[in-house]
Scaffold this motif. Structure first.
Motif, mmCIF file in Angstrom:
data_model
loop_
_atom_site.group_PDB
_atom_site.id
_atom_site.type_symbol
_atom_site.label_atom_id
_atom_site.label_comp_id
_atom_site.label_asym_id
_atom_site.label_seq_id
_atom_site.Cartn_x
_atom_site.Cartn_y
_atom_site.Cartn_z
ATOM 1 N N GLN A 367 79.156 25.056 39.417
ATOM 2 C CA GLN A 367 80.591 25.330 39.367
ATOM 3 C C GLN A 367 80.948 26.410 38.358
ATOM 4 O O GLN A 367 81.902 27.171 38.577
ATOM 5 N N GLN A 373 83.568 26.969 41.008
ATOM 6 C CA GLN A 373 84.912 26.440 40.765
ATOM 7 C C GLN A 373 85.904 27.600 40.847
ATOM 8 O O GLN A 373 86.291 28.214 39.849
ATOM 9 N N ASP A 375 89.198 28.111 41.503
ATOM 10 C CA ASP A 375 90.485 28.165 40.812
ATOM 11 C C ASP A 375 90.297 28.392 39.318
ATOM 12 O O ASP A 375 91.079 29.102 38.677
ATOM 13 N N SER A 411 94.211 23.875 33.208
ATOM 14 C CA SER A 411 95.223 24.241 34.208
ATOM 15 C C SER A 411 94.684 24.217 35.639
ATOM 16 O O SER A 411 95.424 24.550 36.569
ATOM 17 N N THR A 412 93.421 23.841 35.826
ATOM 18 C CA THR A 412 92.826 23.852 37.165
ATOM 19 C C THR A 412 92.148 22.519 37.450
ATOM 20 O O THR A 412 92.090 21.624 36.594
ATOM 21 N N ASN A 413 91.638 22.406 38.658
ATOM 22 C CA ASN A 413 90.949 21.177 39.057
ATOM 23 C C ASN A 413 89.632 20.964 38.325
ATOM 24 O O ASN A 413 89.021 19.894 38.445
ATOM 25 N N SER A 415 89.296 20.383 35.393
ATOM 26 C CA SER A 415 89.516 19.314 34.411
ATOM 27 C C SER A 415 89.112 17.949 34.946
ATOM 28 O O SER A 415 88.954 16.993 34.175
ATOM 29 N N GLN A 416 88.943 17.832 36.268
ATOM 30 C CA GLN A 416 88.561 16.554 36.869
ATOM 31 C C GLN A 416 87.059 16.291 36.782
ATOM 32 O O GLN A 416 86.605 15.200 37.117
#
Length: 759
Positions: A367, A373, A375, A411-413, A415-416
């Motif tokens: 990613q 990743q 985004d 601010s993006t996915n 963080s998940q």
């Protein structure tokens, strides 16, 4: 009576001779030649029935001497091997002990019995003759001869494995007595070697000297600046080295070398890298427990366990079996190593998958370092662009840029993702020396005089131990190599999108300006030249964007996602650490090859062509940026003057007070310069030719590989096994060819680049 006493004295001297010692009558000279002095055999010849020597005494005494000479050769080897100051191997010492025990049990006992009978003869309690001694010495002499041959054959051989190999070769003999005697020596002499193998494959310990055992601890034991626990790759790949020539022939089959290495280093890996010092092998099975019970043994009886698990030499049933290395011991040992290897591999693989989150970290690498990743990468580019493009990299540090990375993560996915993945992400700024030394081939789009920090910026991922055994330093170099390529691709894509936004704003301003001044393109040459320049810029940008989008689609969907799917499957099905390492290495190699950076032969010509194309795109973006920046400033100034003129007009004054205030209609914001148009056209043509060369090269590669594959296909009529028309490697190569052919078609679906044009 005097003759009887002299004969008894000669017979007693035979005892000395049989032990390699000299007497008054029987002795060895300086050249080790047997000598007989003052032998009076007249009594023996005239009274053979009363003589203890009998007829043929001299020949009989020489036979005694021969046995003594054999004994002396054997004893010399024993003395040298057991010398405290000697450098004899443990196998040589064990062999010396075996020889000494054999002499004690079979030869010294005979001499002791002979001496007791000789004393009885001297006391007239019995009679023993030289002939009786010769009869009893016949078999021991043959055995001494065999042992002397063995020790003479070992002269100059110091390494234990070579000694055992020589002993095994001595056992390849047609005389069953010879074979049995030598095999008895092998059983005892091989015990230290088998003990070393036992400790290595059950406890991971090396108890033999480095030059004796086939597994040696490497001198390269740790990487400077890293703790031992972090050197997982060293503990698996480089810490222990195998020398197959040190495996004694006939003692252990060569096919067991790799399992032995895997078991021993696996135990060390578990204890040092997985930090599980309490883990132990469980080799005892039900059949072993039954054997222990029947033989009255216990779980703590190490010698009995070595016997059960095959860590002792067992003579083969016949010579043919011996020559084939298929001994009963080998089958026992093979089963033991198979069980041990299965337990160790299962434990290591499960620990890496479950406890150390292998797939999560590999996914994190994909990613971030492979830009999966999307985004996050887009947000990072937006925030980093002013810093890397305009600041020129001055005053930038990894810790300051890490703030932009953290903002993009939040601010993006991204963080998940798991916390143990996110905490491993970092930034590093590469110096020029690091860029040159770290990678064999690195993408660099920095033009001459272009002072920016794009090429010095790199995302980094700190892989935790023990996963560094899989993601080793060489693998991380590959990750950074692919990152530099994808980062360059994302950079030029971002800049192309930025130039499109700039172009849209400028077009709108020019059209507005032309409408305000009622300019007609047909009659106004500067306006027509400006529109022509903008049109050429737009066409060049569209051509470049088409190339970038299709290349990016191929890389991220065909290459990265396809390779990741294969890796996930192989990691899930992997049964050993070696399989996991191989799967990951092949995953990266496949990405690099399919990304066109290198081919199978290490040729980087395609990668250099890609680098050239991306550099042309960057050059185009720089030219457009300079043109549009200047034009935009002039548009802003003209707009400002126009607003001021409108305000003065409303106040009843002249709108423009001088002719120079409204001279943009002549140059049209600098866009009517023919030099700029020529520069854009030349760059567009250069990009066209570079793309054409790349497509031709791809066409040659794909058609060359597919043609070779088709020629290697077998017809079902020629072979009944039609289901295996392609090997797995051929199918994999065919998939690569299909992907490249699809990429070639996508890049030139309309035939615009005229690949058949020889000019």
């Amino acid at each position: 009576m005097a003759n009887r006493d002299s004969e008894i004295l000669i017979l007693r001297e035979c005892l000395y001779t049989l032990q390699g010692m000299n007497g008054a009558t029987l002795y060895f000279d300086k050249e080790q030649e047997f000598q007989i002095s003052n032998l009076d055999s007249e009594f023996a010849l005239s009274n053979p029935s009363q003589s203890l020597l009998g007829q043929g005494a001299e020949e009989a005494l020489r036979s005694c001497c021969k046995a003594g000479w054999y004994y002396g050769r054997i004893q010399e080897y024993i003395t040298k091997a057991k010398d405290a100051n000697s450098s004899s191997s443990s196998v040589a010492k064990a062999l010396a002990t075996a020889l000494q025990d054999y002499l004690l049990d079979h030869y010294h006992s005979l001499l002791a019995d002979w001496e007791s009978k000789l004393d009885a003869t001297n006391n007239d309690d019995g009679i023993i003759s030289l002939r009786q001694l010769m009869i009893r010495l016949r078999e021991p002499t043959h055995q001494l001869r065999t042992l002397a041959m063995v020790v003479d054959g070992l002269k100059g051989i110091k390494r234990g494995s070579e000694i055992l190999t020589a002993l095994v070769q001595h056992s390849w003999h047609g005389d069953s007595r010879h074979v049995k005697l030598v095999q008895g020596l092998i059983q005892k002499a091989s015990q230290p070697w088998f003990d070393a193998l036992y400790f290595w494959t059950t406890q991971g310990m090396l108890i033999m000297e480095d030059d004796e055992f086939f597994v040696v601890k490497s001198e390269k034991r740790e990487i400077p600046g890293k703790a031992n626990a972090d050197n997982a790759v060293l503990n698996w790949k480089d810490t222990f080295v195998v020398y197959k020539e040190r495996v004694p022939t006939g003692i252990m089959n060569q096919t067991l070398v790799q399992p032995s290495l895997t078991v021993g280093k696996g135990i060390n890996f578990i204890r040092q890298c997985l930090r599980d010092s309490g883990w132990k092998l469980s080799l005892l099975e039900d059949k072993h427990l039954d054997t222990l019970s029947s033989e009255g043994g216990t779980f703590d009886d190490e010698e009995l366990k070595k016997e059960l698990f095959g860590y002792r030499y067992h003579p083969p049933k016949d010579i043919v079996v011996s020559r084939c290395n298929s001994t009963r011991q080998t089958s026992k040992l093979a089963k033991t190593l198979e069980v041990a290897e299965e337990q160790i591999n299962s434990y290591i693989v499960e620990a890496l998958r479950e406890r150390h989150n292998l797939m999560d970290h590999l996914h994190g690498l994909k990613q971030f370092l492979l830009l999966g990743q999307g985004d996050f990468i887009s947000a990072l580019l937006e925030s980093l662009y002013p810093e890397l493009e305009w600041e020129g990299g001055t005053g930038l540090h990894a810790y300051s840029l890490m703030g932009f990375v953290d903002s993009a993560l939040k601010s993006t996915n991204a963080s998940q993702l798991p916390s143990w993945v996110l905490e491993r992400l970092s930034v590093k700024m590469l110096s020029k020396e690091q860029q040159d030394s770290m990678l064999q081939f690195r993408f660099s789009l920095q033009a001459e005089g272009d002072d920016n920090a794009w090429d010095t910026f790199a995302l980094d991922y700190s892989v935790p131990a023990p996963l560094t055994a899989i993601v080793h330093d060489s693998a991380m170099d590959h990750y950074h190599q692919v990152f530099s390529f994808l980062w360059a691709l994302k950079r030029v894509e971002f800049l192309l999108n930025l130039t499109w936004r700039q172009s849209t704003d400028l077009n709108h301003a020019i059209i507005t300006f032309a409408q305000y001044h009622a300019i007609n393109m047909a009659s106004h040459q500067p306006y027509a030249q400006a529109i022509t320049l903008l049109r050429h810029i737009s066409m060049a940008r569209q051509s470049m964007m088409h190339f970038i989008i299709n290349l990016k689609s191929y890389l991220f969907f065909e290459v990265l996602e396809g390779a990741w799917k294969t890796l996930s499957s192989r990691i899930e099905q992997g049964e050993s650490l070696d399989e996991l390492i191989q799967a990951h290495d092949e995953y990266l190699n496949e990405i690099i090859q399919m990304s066109l950076l290198f081919n199978e032969d290490g040729d980087a010509s395609l990668g250099l062509q890609l680098n050239c194309l991306l550099s042309l795109v960057l050059k185009f973006c720089t030219i457009q940026r300079d043109i549009f920046s200047s034009a935009t400033k002039k548009v802003e100034e003209a707009t400002k003057l126009l607003k001021q003129a409108e305000q003065r007009t409303k106040q009843g004054e002249w709108g423009f007070t001088s002719p120079t205030e409204n001279d943009e209609t002549e140059e049209f914001f600098g866009l009517s310069d023919p030099i700029q148009l020529t520069e854009v056209i030349d760059l567009s043509d250069e990009f066209y030719l570079a793309t054409q060369r790349l497509l031709k090269r791809l066409h040659e590669i794909t058609h060359g590989i597919s043609g070779a594959r088709q020629s290697s296909m077998r017809s079902p009529t020629d072979d009944n096994d039609s289901d295996t028309m392609f090997s797995s490697a051929a199918r994999h190569d065919q998939l690569n060819v299909d992907s490249l052919q699809f990429l070639t078609f996508q890049l030139d679906f309309s035939g615009f680049y005229k690949l058949d044009d020889e000019n």
